[in-house]
Structure formats: C-alpha cells, structure tokens
Design an enzyme around this catalytic site. Structure first.
Site, short mmCIF file in Angstrom:
data_model
loop_
_atom_site.label_atom_id
_atom_site.label_comp_id
_atom_site.label_asym_id
_atom_site.label_seq_id
_atom_site.Cartn_x
_atom_site.Cartn_y
_atom_site.Cartn_z
N GLY A 57 0.82 -1.22 0.00
CA GLY A 57 0.00 0.00 0.00
C GLY A 57 0.85 1.26 0.00
O GLY A 57 0.34 2.35 -0.25
N ASP B 47 0.92 -11.32 7.03
CA ASP B 47 1.53 -10.55 5.94
C ASP B 47 2.91 -10.04 6.34
O ASP B 47 3.63 -9.51 5.50
CB ASP B 47 0.63 -9.37 5.53
CG ASP B 47 0.22 -8.50 6.71
OD1 ASP B 47 -0.28 -9.05 7.70
OD2 ASP B 47 0.42 -7.28 6.65
N GLY C 287 0.00 6.27 1.47
CA GLY C 287 1.13 5.70 0.72
C GLY C 287 2.48 6.22 1.16
O GLY C 287 3.51 5.86 0.58
#
Ligand code: AMP
Ligand code: MG
Length: 485
Positions: free
Chosen positions: A90, A247, A124
């Site tokens: 992301g 993750d 971001g």
C-alpha cells in the site's frame, strides 16, 4: 550518464494478477539521510553513485532507474487474527531484483513511495522516524546475526506527512531475499485460485529452496524450520516483533517489518510493546505460538498442493506443522546453552538454564546485561551479575553452581570469549532509539549516526559507550511503540 541498476526481474514475469505495475509518486525534494555503504558494496552497487543526485532521486522514488519497472505486490493477511482478503504493497514498490556479486538474488523495494491500488485508506507515505527505526533495528539485527531484511538507505522527501501531527516524510530502500509472505499465498488461496497458489509455490521454491522442486510438503517443512529457528533467535536476544501478522511473516525466514518492535530490558515473558496489541497476542513469550498459528495458515493455503484428497492433504499438513515445536525447542535450547557458555550438554544443564531465567524474571533483570555479565563472572568478577540478579543467596548459589559447571568447558580465556561472542553488549535500547529518532525529526541526525555505529559491532565492548549498554532509567522508559503508519 544515467545510473542503470542491473535489475534481473523474475517476479514481474509472473501472471498479471500477482502485482500492479506502477511508478513511484513524485516527491518535492529528495535528500539523503543515510546510505548503507557496506550493504551497497555487498550488493555490487557503487556507493558514490548512489549518494549522487541521481542515486538519491532513485532511492527516494523521485525518478525511476533505467531498466527498472516498479511493481506493487499483492497479498492478503491475518492481522491480529482477523483476515483481510486483500492487503498488498500500500506504500511500497519493488524496484527490481539484483544479483549480488556472491550470486544471491535480492529484492530492492522502496517503502513510503506513494499510493498504490492496495493503499486502502492510506496515504502511501512514511514518516522519517519510523523509517529510521526500521533502519536502526534491521541493521542491528543483521549485525547480531539474525536473518533479516536490510536497509540500504533512508531519503527524506522534503514533504510533510500527516499523522497525529505533521511529520517529515521519508522513503526507505529495503533489501530482502524476497518479499514473499505467508499472506501472499493466502491471497490466492482465499480466492480459490489453486493454479496461482501452485505458480507462487513453484516460484518460491525456485527462489528459496531450489533443491525441493515439486516437493510442496518439503517446502512447507523448510519454511517451518526457518521460522522456528528465526523466532528462537529473536527470543534469545529479547526481541519482541510486535506485529506478527501473516503478511509480516516471510517465506525466506527473514525478519520483516520493523513497526512496533523492541528489545525488552527487564526480563518478563509477558512483555508487549505495541500500542495496538491490547491482548498481548504478540507478547515476547507468545511468539512461537503465533508463528505456528501463522504457519498453519500457510499450510491451509498449500493444502491443494499437498495431496489430491483433502483428508490426506490435511494429515500431511498436520504432521508437517508438528515439526515446528521440536524445531523451535532445539534452536532455543541450543541457543540458551551457548549463551551460558556450555558447548557440551549434560543432563543438569536444562535446570541450570531454567533457574537463571527464573532469577532474571524475579529480579526483572536486564535481559541483555544478565547474559553479557556471565563473561565477567566466568573470569571471577561475579559482583555485577549478582547485583543484576537481585543479590539474593539463591542468585549467589546459582552463580557458584554455573561456574562449577562451566569449569568443565575448555580453558578460562576461551570460555569468556565464547560467552562474549554469544551475548551482545549493545542492542537497540528503545529509549536510545526514540532519542535518535526525535533528534532526527528536528534535523539533528548525529544521535542516529552514533547509535547506528555502536550497533554495527554489538559484541565488542568499547570504552566510552557505557550509556548504550545501560537500561533506561524509570523516567526514560518507553513503554509503547507505535506502528509505522
Ligand atoms: P504493516 O502494518 O506495515 O505491515 O502494513 C499493513 C498494510 O497496510 C500493508 O498492506 C501496508 O502496505 C499498508 N499500509 C501501511 N501504512 C500505509 C500507508 N501510510 N498508506 C497506505 N498503505 C499503508
Ligand atoms: Mg507489513
């Protein structure tokens, strides 16, 4: 002349659903905060060129290197137990893969390089403090001999990122054996895309376990063994990762994602640092259990590859997962014996180890120093260790018993040397890390530079560095660390 990096990409040639091709978002004014010169050299890159204007622009994401086609990788993940079917990079981009002069393949990734299709609500971007934290701690881990992603550089963006307050922005260049995660497998498994799971497994095997071509069970076992060894290494150093979501668990066995991580000082197995880990899910002593939980998710994702019949596949998965406990115990016990200076193994040694940990916990003794002071105690200077362990008759008795046992190991000089080689004197103490990051946010990177230099050589005690080996005073203590978002 443009700076061409010799990228040799393989991931980008996987099917389109594995990633999104995307360039970094522009930034205002890139400036180099820190370049990891030895790492650049180990990768076969020229540090002088990376430090030049074009290198800084590339490492900051202000321009794309010749030959680079950046991608955002997609993945899923269980975060604190809840499943998100789509996460992905992301705020990161894989610039490409590099072959180091020693033949090893590495990902070069930018973190904080702008929004991607996987940003969800995020901007971001990354703030300077958390990127410097990742630099410090990941490089410390590397110097401590722990498998980890590395930090090649931190470049300030000249922009402000909005968190609870406005903060200076930065981009970290991260180097990893790969960015394949348990969550990468989960992404395709959750969509029922067995062909993609197989493609990914074949890719991962080719990259990390080339001897296991076509052997998915062997591959699962290899990841389990790597992770069991990794978690043991963390715990032997008092490291708490803090955000062991699926993750954030690699297939390579490298530590990844230095968010709310910290090294514990006073020994307490229940230690938690992350400000968002309210239930202690990722507490120090819970880490093996959580790693096994994550690996169970990997096994689930791999089920269709383990056998044609579901029941048979499950049986294989369960049996393979059963290898985690013994592998962890082996690595943990062997590591502890080494920390106690015991090269040979005797039946009474386990009790000796157990008693030391009990004494440390009762006294809330500094984890790093308790082990380090064994070296001086081995040489006859027992007072510092005794004081750390609470100064009790039990502690004195333990030291005497341990010294007697140690007498059976080699000669005195090599015993102390072995203890010093197994037990670091310098670890990234959280209050010193925070101090360095706060100064850097205000434009003074000297404390960061000083701390990074100390941590580059963690096993050699040097005069003048006493404060780096001293636990936080009550008022200095940092009790919570925050996610780097
Ligand atoms: P982490 O907690 O750093 O492992 O991140 C979990 C997920 O959130 C990953 O998909 C990240 O890429 C994403 N993420 C974290 N911070 C940001 C941000 N500032 N903007 C966009 N995505 C983010
Ligand atoms: Mg992450």
């Amino acid at each position: 002349m443009t700076l061409a990096l010799p990228f040799q990409d393989t991931y980008r040639h996987l099917p389109a659903e594995f990633f999104t091709r995307l360039d970094p978002a522009p930034i205002a004014a890139p400036s180099m905060i820190r370049l990891n010169t030895p790492l650049a050299q180990a990768l076969g890159l020229d540090p002088a060129r990376l430090a030049g204007a074009e290198g800084v622009a590339i490492l900051g994401g202000a321009r794309v290197a010749e030959g680079s086609a950046p991608i955002a990788q997609v993945y899923a993940g269980h975060q604190f137990g809840g499943f998100s079917p789509q996460l992905g990079d992301g705020r990161a981009l894989l610039l490409g893969e590099l072959l180091a002069p020693d033949g090893r393949r590495f990902d070069l990734q930018l973190k904080g390089s702008g929004r991607t299709p996987y940003s969800r609500g995020g901007d971001g971007r990354a703030a300077l403090g958390p990127m410097l934290r990742e630099y410090l701690v990941s490089e410390a881990m590397a110097a401590l001999g722990v498998p980890t992603t590395r930090a090649l550089s931190v470049v300030a963006t000249g922009e402000v990122v909005l968190r609870e307050r406005p903060l200076p922005g930065a981009v970290l260049a991260r180097v990893a054996a790969s960015h394949l995660r348990v969550g990468t497998f989960q992404f395709f498994a959750a969509r029922g895309d067995t062909a993609a799971v197989k493609t990914l497994a074949d890719y991962a095997i080719a990259r990390h376990d080339p001897a296991l071509t076509g052997d998915y069970r062997g591959f699962l076992a290899a990841v389990i063994t790597r992770q069991a060894a990794l978690i043991a290494r963390w715990m032997l150093l008092g490291f708490v990762h803090g955000v062991m979501n699926t993750d954030n668990m690699t297939i390579s066995g490298e530590t990844i994602d230095y968010g709310p991580c910290a090294f514990m000082e006073g020994y307490d197995p229940a230690t938690v640092f992350s400000s968002i880990d309210h239930y202690g899910r990722y507490a120090y002593a819970n880490q093996p259990r959580m790693a096994q939980w994550n690996l169970t998710r990997l096994a689930e994702a791999l089920l269709p590859l383990l056998a044609e019949e579901t029941e048979a596949a499950k049986a294989i998965a369960v049996e393979t997962l059963g290898g985690f406990g013994p592998a962890f115990q082996r690595a943990w016990s062997a590591g502890l014996l080494k920390k106690l200076g015991l090269a040979s193994v005797r039946s009474e040694d386990a009790a000796l180890v157990e008693q030391l940990l009990e004494l440390m916990q009762a006294a809330m003794a500094d984890f790093t120093l308790s082990f380090r002071r064994l070296a001086e105690a081995a040489e006859g200077e027992t007072a510092p260790l005794l004081a750390l362990l609470g100064g009790t008759p039990e502690a004195a008795a333990w030291i005497a018993a341990w010294r007697e046992r140690l007498g059976a190991e080699g000669d005195a000089a090599s015993r102390a040397a072995a203890l010093r080689a197994a037990n670091p004197i310098y670890i990234p103490r959280n209050h010193l890390v925070e101090e360095a990051l706060t100064a850097a946010e205000h434009g003074d990177t000297a404390p960061f530079e000083a701390l990074a230099a100390v941590l580059a050589d963690p096993f050699t005690e040097r005069p003048g560095l006493e404060r780096y080996a001293t636990p936080a005073r009550e008022e200095e203590r940092v009790l919570a660390t925050f996610c780097g978002t």
